[in-house]
Enzyme design. Structure first.
Site, mmCIF file in Angstrom:
data_model
loop_
_atom_site.group_PDB
_atom_site.id
_atom_site.type_symbol
_atom_site.label_atom_id
_atom_site.label_comp_id
_atom_site.label_asym_id
_atom_site.label_seq_id
_atom_site.Cartn_x
_atom_site.Cartn_y
_atom_site.Cartn_z
ATOM 1 N N PRO A 179 0.805 -1.234 0.000
ATOM 2 C CA PRO A 179 0.000 0.000 0.000
ATOM 3 C C PRO A 179 0.836 1.281 0.000
ATOM 4 O O PRO A 179 0.412 2.296 -0.503
ATOM 5 C CB PRO A 179 -0.838 -0.103 1.266
ATOM 6 C CG PRO A 179 -0.590 -1.400 1.864
ATOM 7 C CD PRO A 179 0.528 -2.083 1.155
ATOM 8 N N ASP A 184 -3.849 5.258 -27.279
ATOM 9 C CA ASP A 184 -3.188 5.381 -25.979
ATOM 10 C C ASP A 184 -2.170 6.494 -25.950
ATOM 11 O O ASP A 184 -1.666 6.829 -24.898
ATOM 12 C CB ASP A 184 -2.502 4.061 -25.617
ATOM 13 C CG ASP A 184 -3.497 3.151 -24.900
ATOM 14 O OD1 ASP A 184 -4.668 3.542 -24.851
ATOM 15 O OD2 ASP A 184 -3.101 2.104 -24.402
ATOM 16 N N ARG A 227 -0.579 -5.343 -21.941
ATOM 17 C CA ARG A 227 -1.312 -4.836 -23.114
ATOM 18 C C ARG A 227 -0.431 -3.914 -23.955
ATOM 19 O O ARG A 227 -0.725 -3.654 -25.117
ATOM 20 C CB ARG A 227 -2.588 -4.105 -22.715
ATOM 21 C CG ARG A 227 -2.391 -2.833 -21.936
ATOM 22 C CD ARG A 227 -3.712 -2.235 -21.533
ATOM 23 N NE ARG A 227 -4.423 -1.664 -22.663
ATOM 24 C CZ ARG A 227 -4.130 -0.482 -23.197
ATOM 25 N NH1 ARG A 227 -3.120 0.232 -22.711
ATOM 26 N NH2 ARG A 227 -4.810 -0.017 -24.214
ATOM 27 N N GLU A 278 0.449 -8.631 7.217
ATOM 28 C CA GLU A 278 0.866 -7.242 7.530
ATOM 29 C C GLU A 278 2.040 -6.815 6.662
ATOM 30 O O GLU A 278 2.650 -5.797 6.911
ATOM 31 C CB GLU A 278 1.240 -7.152 9.008
ATOM 32 C CG GLU A 278 0.100 -6.628 9.864
ATOM 33 C CD GLU A 278 -1.214 -7.333 9.569
ATOM 34 O OE1 GLU A 278 -2.194 -6.645 9.305
ATOM 35 O OE2 GLU A 278 -1.244 -8.578 9.582
HETATM 36 N N1 JBE Z 1 -3.182 -1.230 -1.744
HETATM 37 C C1 JBE Z 1 -2.556 -2.402 -1.388
HETATM 38 N N2 JBE Z 1 -2.982 -3.057 -0.263
HETATM 39 C C2 JBE Z 1 -2.382 -4.224 0.112
HETATM 40 C C3 JBE Z 1 -1.338 -4.770 -0.610
HETATM 41 C C4 JBE Z 1 -0.884 -4.113 -1.767
HETATM 42 C C5 JBE Z 1 -1.497 -2.911 -2.155
HETATM 43 N N3 JBE Z 1 -1.058 -2.235 -3.333
HETATM 44 O O1 JBE Z 1 -1.602 -1.156 -3.712
HETATM 45 O O2 JBE Z 1 -0.100 -2.743 -4.004
#
Ligand code: JBE
Length: 238
Positions: A88, A167, A152, A115
């Site tokens: 994330p 594109d 792609r 986690e």
């Molecule tokens: N947004 C995400 N949440 C958990 C794992 C990986 C994630 N991501 O965006 O790569």
């Protein structure tokens, strides 16, 4: 291009690798995607891939050994892969990054889970990538999003090069133009005359204007950014 995916949930990729444009690209041999179960690289009876975090705290952390074993095994032969880790707080994925990654001969995508992964795994990683500021249960869906956007762009994967040409907008981050198909009128809603004119020059400039207008409306920062980089032509600026 070859992509190796390391995940504890390989089953999540089954449909993605069989269906649609990606499925065809793989079955035709234009691209090679191999999904590896991290559990297959454990050596204990219970095939343990995660453990509690040092220092306490919630959830589990993916252990380094199985991931390093997988990396060593998969990089014994052939070109060294460019390694991504999906999590994330990684660098935000966008079309520019997709274009850059599509030029690599080989990628490896390590899917985070629980986690996250033991910090030492990052010594194998070239780029930590996020698809958005929200927390998913794991990095598998982000891995599929990244692979879809990258594959792609591989020459020959999208049959009709034309759609790639369109594109050229999205490569600059511009939003796409409105699309229509038959019938010419539906429930009182008509297709714009210019699109029925067969006048390619007019159609092209109408589409460019629509794309710029939509981008200016919804994502003005993209226009500002392109202006700053000098990536908008004189007539596009008018
Ligand atoms: N947004 C995400 N949440 C958990 C794992 C990986 C994630 N991501 O965006 O790569």
């Amino acid at each position: 291009m070859r992509i190796d995916v390391l995940t504890v949930l390989p089953g999540l990729f089954d449909c993605f690798l069989k269906e649609g444009v990606i499925g065809k690209a793989i079955s035709s041999g234009k691209v090679e995607v191999k999904v590896h179960n991290i559990r297959d690289f454990t050596t204990d009876k219970h095939r343990v891939v995660d453990d509690v975090p040092y220092g306490g705290g919630p959830g589990m952390v993916l252990k380094p050994e199985p991931i390093f074993r997988a990396y060593d095994e998969l990089t014994k032969e052939g070109e060294k892969p460019y390694v991504l880790l999906t999590e994330p707080w990684g660098e935000k994925f966008n079309q520019e990054m997709a274009v850059e990654l599509s030029k690599k001969p080989r990628l490896m995508i390590i899917c985070g889970r629980y986690e996250g992964v033991d910090e030492r795994v990052k010594s194998l990683v070239d780029r930590e990538v996020s698809i958005g500021d929200y927390v998913l249960t794991g990095g598998e869906l982000p891995a599929m999003v990244i692979m879809d956007a990258v594959l792609r762009l591989i020459p020959g994967v999208l049959g009709n090069l034309e759609s790639l040409r369109a594109d050229s907008f999205s490569d600059r981050g511009l939003l796409g133009y409105p699309n229509y198909t038959r019938p010419a009128e539906f429930r009182g809603m008509k297709v714009p005359e210019v699109l029925l004119s067969g006048h390619h020059k007019k159609i092209e400039s109408w589409r460019k204007e629509q794309s710029l207008r939509k981008t200016l409306e919804r994502r003005p920062e993209i226009i500002e950014n392109l202006k700053r980089k000098g990536l908008l032509t004189k007539e596009e600026l008018e």
